[in-house]
Design an enzyme around this catalytic site. Sequence first.
Site, PDB file in Angstrom:
ATOM      1  N   GLU A  73       0.939   7.124 107.902  1.00 57.26           N
ATOM      2  CA  GLU A  73       0.281   8.301 108.461  1.00 57.26           C
ATOM      3  C   GLU A  73       1.048   8.864 109.652  1.00 57.26           C
ATOM      4  OE1 GLU A  73      -2.572  11.291 109.348  1.00 57.26           O
ATOM      5  OE2 GLU A  73      -1.961  10.218 107.540  1.00 57.26           O
ATOM      6  N   HIS A  76       4.332  10.629 108.745  1.00 54.33           N
ATOM      7  CA  HIS A  76       4.037  11.979 108.276  1.00 54.33           C
ATOM      8  C   HIS A  76       3.804  12.920 109.458  1.00 54.33           C
ATOM      9  CE1 HIS A  76       1.108  14.893 106.137  1.00 54.33           C
ATOM     10  NE2 HIS A  76       2.353  15.282 105.930  1.00 54.33           N
ATOM     11  N   HIS A 134      -4.674  22.072 102.811  1.00 54.36           N
ATOM     12  CA  HIS A 134      -3.493  21.521 103.485  1.00 54.36           C
ATOM     13  C   HIS A 134      -2.310  21.459 102.521  1.00 54.36           C
ATOM     14  CE1 HIS A 134      -1.533  19.668 106.795  1.00 54.36           C
ATOM     15  NE2 HIS A 134      -1.486  18.445 106.283  1.00 54.36           N
ATOM     16  N   HIS A 307       6.198  14.316  91.179  1.00 51.89           N
ATOM     17  CA  HIS A 307       5.394  15.342  90.513  1.00 51.89           C
ATOM     18  C   HIS A 307       4.911  16.378  91.531  1.00 51.89           C
ATOM     19  CE1 HIS A 307       3.087  16.893  87.193  1.00 51.89           C
ATOM     20  NE2 HIS A 307       1.924  16.710  87.804  1.00 51.89           N
TER      21      HIS A 307
END
Length: 356
Positions: A73, A76, A134, A307
């Site tokens: 987290e 990021h 987001h 993906h």
Amino acid sequence: MRRFTWLVNLTLALTLMVIALGAYTRLTDAGLGCPDWPGCYGRLTPPVKDVHIEAAQARFPDAQIDPFKARNEMMHRYIAGLLGLCVLAVFILAQRLRRARGLSAALLALVMFQAALGMWTVTMNLMPVVVVAHLFGGFALLSMLVLLRVELGRDPAGPADPVEPRLTRLLPLAWLGLAVLLAQIALGGWTSANYAAAVCYQLPFCEGGWHAQFSLRAAFSLPLGHETYEYGVLPYEARMSIHVLHRLGALVATAVLAGLVLLCMRRALSARLRGLAAAVGVLLVLQVTLGLINVVGQVPLFNAVAHNVTAACLLAALVLLVRQLHVQSGQALHARGRARPGAAYGVAVQGPMKLR
């Protein structure tokens, strides 16, 4: 100008990295790895050492502290923060150089809104609507940066693309393809945000009897009022319906985009337009392949991240294709506008000459 171009390239790379890290964070269930924002358990770094874990547990007694998820987290957030600084630098340089000032201002506004969505994702405990917004913000940021990079690389004195009147007929199909792709991305984000990616493992749609439980109302119901949305709150019926809709959307999007690519390759004379169409086609094939692997392999982590990233790249490539179609359609209309007055003038001149 070279420094500006280099900065935009760096910002593009960071945007792709943030999109990939965001998907990785979500897929490793680390979206709430840090229950507060912008820090992590009251610190600017994730709790890794025992003393820091004990302090974090004392501050958040009800939390289950996982250093691995906290690192994901915070990584990021670090890269997203660096991206925000780069977008701010792009805005400042654009104003100084007087290049793409409107687009750079839109980029700055979007990245600020993205920061707010990142905060709400944590404070609202992964509410699916916020998570999808987001995701859309990240994809929109990448597309706008690609547009900016193309604008900076454009040479007004370079050779013009050939005028192709037939391409004006492809614009409605291109806009349809963009709308369908955006809808499909929204379905993909909704599938992921509601933890519905691992519901169906059979092709082409789901396990036997799925149609008896399929419900549009359940698929688009807004799960509100929950303390946390981690691991999903919807029942199987709703998750299965979301998953099936995502697969149906994939079929529609593939058909529309494949038709657009084939028509562009067949009708276009411009090497630039043919190259963009080929890029959309390659990314479309890759995206479909990764989606099938997700089903057969039961959502492998790095394949699922790929993906997500490929979907962002496909959207950016399609936006460039639509832009190029608009440019060349505008050139065709301009050429027609210049030809009509000339033809009328020729008739007016030839009339008196015959009378003589």
